[in-house]
Design a protein around this motif. Structure first.
Motif, short mmCIF file in Angstrom:
data_model
loop_
_atom_site.label_atom_id
_atom_site.label_comp_id
_atom_site.label_asym_id
_atom_site.label_seq_id
_atom_site.Cartn_x
_atom_site.Cartn_y
_atom_site.Cartn_z
N TYR A 120 3.25 -8.50 5.90
CA TYR A 120 2.65 -8.50 4.58
C TYR A 120 1.60 -7.40 4.42
O TYR A 120 1.56 -6.70 3.41
CB TYR A 120 2.03 -9.87 4.34
CG TYR A 120 1.25 -10.00 3.07
CD1 TYR A 120 1.90 -10.24 1.86
CD2 TYR A 120 -0.13 -9.86 3.06
CE1 TYR A 120 1.19 -10.35 0.69
CE2 TYR A 120 -0.86 -9.97 1.89
CZ TYR A 120 -0.20 -10.22 0.72
OH TYR A 120 -0.90 -10.31 -0.44
N ALA A 121 0.75 -7.24 5.44
CA ALA A 121 -0.36 -6.30 5.35
C ALA A 121 0.12 -4.89 5.03
O ALA A 121 -0.50 -4.17 4.23
CB ALA A 121 -1.15 -6.31 6.65
N ALA A 122 1.24 -4.48 5.63
CA ALA A 122 1.76 -3.13 5.42
C ALA A 122 2.14 -2.91 3.96
O ALA A 122 1.78 -1.90 3.34
CB ALA A 122 2.96 -2.90 6.32
N ARG A 123 2.88 -3.89 3.43
CA ARG A 123 3.30 -3.78 2.02
C ARG A 123 2.09 -3.82 1.08
O ARG A 123 2.04 -3.13 0.06
CB ARG A 123 4.26 -4.92 1.67
CG ARG A 123 5.69 -4.71 2.15
CD ARG A 123 6.09 -5.58 3.31
NE ARG A 123 6.01 -7.01 3.05
CZ ARG A 123 6.34 -7.96 3.91
NH1 ARG A 123 6.80 -7.63 5.11
NH2 ARG A 123 6.21 -9.22 3.61
N ASP A 124 1.12 -4.65 1.46
CA ASP A 124 -0.07 -4.80 0.63
C ASP A 124 -0.88 -3.50 0.60
O ASP A 124 -1.43 -3.11 -0.43
CB ASP A 124 -0.93 -5.94 1.20
CG ASP A 124 -1.80 -6.60 0.14
OD1 ASP A 124 -1.44 -6.53 -1.06
OD2 ASP A 124 -2.82 -7.20 0.49
N LEU A 125 -0.95 -2.82 1.74
CA LEU A 125 -1.64 -1.52 1.79
C LEU A 125 -0.93 -0.52 0.88
O LEU A 125 -1.57 0.23 0.15
CB LEU A 125 -1.69 -1.01 3.23
CG LEU A 125 -2.72 -1.68 4.14
CD1 LEU A 125 -2.40 -1.41 5.61
CD2 LEU A 125 -4.13 -1.20 3.79
N ALA A 126 0.41 -0.53 0.93
CA ALA A 126 1.18 0.39 0.08
C ALA A 126 0.93 0.08 -1.40
O ALA A 126 0.73 0.98 -2.21
CB ALA A 126 2.67 0.27 0.41
N TYR A 127 0.93 -1.20 -1.72
CA TYR A 127 0.68 -1.63 -3.11
C TYR A 127 -0.70 -1.17 -3.57
O TYR A 127 -0.85 -0.61 -4.67
CB TYR A 127 0.82 -3.15 -3.18
CG TYR A 127 0.40 -3.80 -4.49
CD1 TYR A 127 0.81 -3.27 -5.72
CD2 TYR A 127 -0.38 -4.95 -4.49
CE1 TYR A 127 0.43 -3.88 -6.91
CE2 TYR A 127 -0.75 -5.57 -5.67
CZ TYR A 127 -0.35 -5.04 -6.89
OH TYR A 127 -0.72 -5.63 -8.05
#
Length: 554
Positions: free
Chosen positions: A303-310
Motif C-alpha cells: 500500500y505504501a508504495a502506491r500511496d507515495l505515487a498517489y
RNA sequence: GGGCCUGUGGCUUAGCCUGGAUAGAGCGCCGGGCUUCUAACCCGGAUGUCGGGGGUUCGAAUCCCCCCAGGCCCGCCA
C-alpha cells in the motif's frame, strides 16, 4: 471586519508601546477585544500594571485610527468596545448573499477524505471522516480557495482479494433489496469466517493479489466489478449525508500508469533504502523504529508504495495537499510525510481524528461488528418524521418527509462535527437522535424562526443603526462569522464552525424572546427586521457550510 | 515495552496550540414561562480538588517534568 479591528487596534498598541505582541484577545463579557499588555510591560517599566493600563488607555484614546472605539482600563486590562459605526458596517455586510465569503485565493487545494476500503458499508466511524472532510471542503470553498475533493479507492488490497475469493467460492447471491455494499460485507464476513477455518485459503488470496498486481485481465475485471458495486453503495450513503467528491482516484491506476514503479526506483536510490528480500526504508534517524516496507519479497508493491505515487501526483498538480485520516493512520501518515520530504516532493498536511467505537468495543467490518451509516440514516429519518408530524400535523406528508430528511441530516452531521477531532467517541443512539439544544436541528430551528418573521412582512426599509444591548450583542456575534471561516481553514478544525453556529443561534433565541420585531413600530421595527435578515442570512451561510439544509419551515 | 491522542460537575462537551478578569455550554435534576414574531424555545437555581503530584511564572485548565487511567498504533495488512 472584526479582523480589521483586530489589526488596527493591534497596530496601535504596538506603535504606542513598542512591543512586538499586542497581546490582544477576545474581551468576553467585558469588551469586544482586550489586551493584557500591561502585565507584560510591568517589569520593564517598573510600574504597576494598573497604572500602565490607565496611561495606555489615555494615550490610545487620542489615536485618530481608533476613533469610534471606546478604550478603558479595567484594573490591569485594556478594554476595547466598538462603536455604532462598526455595528452598522457589520449589518450592511451581513444582509448580503454570500456573507462570510473570503477573498478569492490562487492556491489550489486538493482534499482527500473518506477513502474507506470497499469491503462493506460505511459505518458510523467512516462518516466521521466524511463529515469532517466535507465540512472542511465547504469551508475552503467559502474561504475562496479553488478546491478538488478526492476519494482514493483502495481497489487492490487484501480485503478486496478476500471479497473476490468469497464471490468465487461461496454462495454469494444478492438478497432481494439488499444494497450493494451490504451484500459485499456479507460475503466478506463469510469469507473471513472460512479463512479462520482453513488456512489454505490465504494462499488462494495471495494468488489473487499477485494476479491483480500483474494486471491479469480477468482478475482486474472481477476486482473492478465488486469495488464499483461497493462504491455505488457508498455514493448513495454519501448523497444522503450531503457529502460530495469531485473525483474518485483508483489506487490500481498508479500501478498501470507506471507511477508506482517510477517512485519505487527513486526510493531505491535513497540512502535510507534497504534492499534485501524486501525493499524498505530505514527511517530510524527520524525517530521511526520500524522499517517502512515498500515492496514484498515476491516483488509486489505494498500500500505504501502506491500511496507515495498517489501523493506525488497530487503534489505535482496542487499547491496544498490535505488528507483526512483516522488516528490508526498516524504512524504511516508520518512515515509518508517524512518520505515525501526526503524525495523533495510536496508534503501532505494530515488531519487526524480519533476513533468512534461502540459501547461494546471497537467496530470491525470483518467481524460484522458495526453500526452502518445507512441504518443510522433510516432510524433518524423515522424519528424526525414522527417529531415533525407531532409538531406540524397540518403539513402535507411530502412536506413533512422532506423536513424530516433535512432534520435527520442536520442531527447526524452536527452530532459528529461538533466534537473536536482529537477526542475519541463512543457512538450513542440517544445522543445521535437528539434534536434539542446543541444539535443541528436547534440551529435549523433558529433559522426557520428568522425566516418565519421575514415571511410575514411585505417589505421594510433597511435600518442599520442598532440601539439595545440585545441588538448589539447579536450584531457583534454576526460579525465574528468571517473570522470563524478563516480559523477553520487555517487550523483545519471544522468543529469551530459548529460551536459558532450554535452560539449564534443561542444569541438569536435570547434576542427573540426579549425584543419584539413585528410588534414594534417605525425605526425600531425596521432596524430589528434588518437584524433578523442579517442573522437569517448568517445562519443560512453557516448551516450550508456545515452541509446542513437551511430550511425555511420546520 | 515504546510512540501518539485523551482525562474539565452524575453524563456529554467548549476553552488548551497563542497563560490573564468569577472555567463556558448542553443533557439530567429543582423552580418559572405558550389566547403572544414557530416552546425543536426562553428565564432562574443546585452541581467543578479542570485525572494525581511536582515545576516555570506576578498569574496555570492552558507551558514543562513524573505518575495513574482509557483509546489508537508499533505487519512482506490497508
Amino acid at each position: 471586519m472584526l479582523h480589521d479591528m483586530y489589526t488596527v487596534i493591534g497596530n496601535a498598541i504596538r506603535e504606542t508601546t513598542g512591543t512586538d505582541d499586542a497581546l490582544l484577545t477576545d474581551g468576553g463579557e467585558h469588551a469586544d477585544l482586550a489586551s493584557t499588555i500591561a502585565f507584560a510591560l510591568a517589569k520593564q517599566k517598573k510600574q504597576a500594571p494598573v497604572k500602565i493600563a490607565q496611561d495606555l488607555a489615555a494615550e490610545l484614546t487620542k489615536n485618530p485610527a481608533l476613533a469610534g472605539v471606546t478604550i478603558e482600563a479595567k484594573g490591569p486590562y485594556l478594554n476595547f468596545i466598538f462603536g455604532s459605526a462598526y455595528v452598522s458596517e457589520v449589518l450592511r455586510a451581513a444582509v448580503r448573499p454570500g456573507y462570510g465569503n473570503l477573498p478569492k485565493k490562487t492556491v489550489r487545494v486538493v482534499l482527500e477524505h473518506t477513502s474507506a476500503n470497499p469491503n462493506g458499508p460505511l459505518h458510523v466511524g467512516h462518516i466521521r471522516n466524511s463529515i469532517i472532510g466535507d465540512t472542511l471542503a465547504r469551508a475552503f470553498r467559502k474561504a475562496g480557495y479553488p478546491l478538488e475533493v478526492q476519494y482514493y479507492v483502495n481497489d487492490m488490497g487484501r480485503q478486496i482479494a478476500i471479497v473476490v475469493w468469497g464471490f468465487d467460492n461461496l454462495d454469494s447471491t444478492q438478497i432481494e433489496g439488499e444494497k450493494e455494499d451490504a451484500h459485499i460485507a456479507r460475503v466478506y464476513i463469510a469469507a473471513n469466517q472460512e479463512i479462520q477455518k482453513d488456512e489454505g485459503i490465504t494462499q488462494q488470496v495471495n494468488v489473487l493479489m499477485q494476479l491483480i498486481e500483474n494486471g491479469d485481465p480477468a482478475t482486474v475485471r472481477k476486482f473492478r466489478k465488486e469495488v464499483s458495486r461497493c462504491l455505488d453503495g457508498f455514493k448513495v450513503t454519501m448523497k444522503d449525508l450531503n457529502v460530495a467528491h469531485d473525483r474518485f482516484v483508483w489506487e490500481s491506476d498508479f500501478i498501470r500508469n507506471g507511477d508506482t514503479e517510477r517512485i519505487v526506483n527513486k526510493l531505491k536510490e535513497m540512502p535510507q533504502a534497504r534492499e534485501e528480500e524486501t525493499l524498505a526504508l530505514d527511517l530510524s534517524e527520524f525517530g521511526f523504529e520500524n522499517k517502512y516496507v515498500i515492496r514484498r519479497s515476491d516483488g509486489t508493491s505494498v500500500y505504501a508504495a502506491r500511496d507515495l505515487a498517489y501523493h506525488a501526483w497530487k503534489g505535482a498538480n496542487f499547491d496544498r495537499v490535505i488528507d483526512v485520516l483516522g488516528a490508526d493512520h498516524k504512524l504511516i501518515g508520518a512515515q509518508l510525510q517524512c518520505t515525501m520530504k526526503l524525495l523533495g516532493e510536496r508534503v501532505p498536511e494530515i488531519v487526524h481524528f480519533e476513533f468512534v467505537s461502540l459501547p461494546e468495543g471497537s467496530m470491525s467490518t470483518r467481524a460484522g461488528k458495526f453500526v452502518s451509516a445507512d441504518d443510522l440514516i433510516t432510524e433518524i429519518r423515522k424519528r424526525a418524521f414522527d417529531e415533525v408530524t407531532a409538531r406540524r400535523p397540518e403539513l402535507e406528508e411530502e412536506t413533512r418527509k422532506s423536513i424530516a430528511e433535512s432534520v435527520g441530516l442536520a442531527a447526524i452531521r452536527y452530532d459528529i462535527v461538533k466534537v473536536s477531532p482529537e477526542k475519541s467517541t463512543v457512538f450513542d443512539w440517544k445522543d445521535a437522535l437528539d434534536f434539542e439544544r446543541q444539535s443541528g436541528p436547534y440551529i435549523q430551528y433558529a433559522h426557520a424562526r428568522a425566516c418565519s418573521i421575514l415571511d410575514k412582512v411585505e417589505s421594510f426599509t433597511e435600518c442599520f443603526d442598532l440601539e439595545t444591548e440585545q441588538e448589539i450583542a447579536l450584531a457583534k456575534q454576526i460579525a465574528r462569522f468571517p473570522m470563524v471561516i478563516d480559523s477553520v481553514v487555517t487550523e483545519l478544525r471544522p468543529h469551530i464552525l459548529a460551536t459558532y453556529a450554535r452560539e449564534l443561534a443561542d444569541t438569536f433565541n435570547t434576542f427573540y424572546h426579549f425584543e419584539p420585531v413585528l410588534r414594534s413600530e417605525g425605526a425600531v421595527r425596521n432596524r430589528r427586521l434588518t437584524l433578523v435578515k442579517a442573522v437569517q442570512n448568517t445562519l443560512k451561510e453557516a448551516l450550508e457550510t456545515l452541509g446542513i439544509d437551511a430550511i425555511h419551515t420546520m
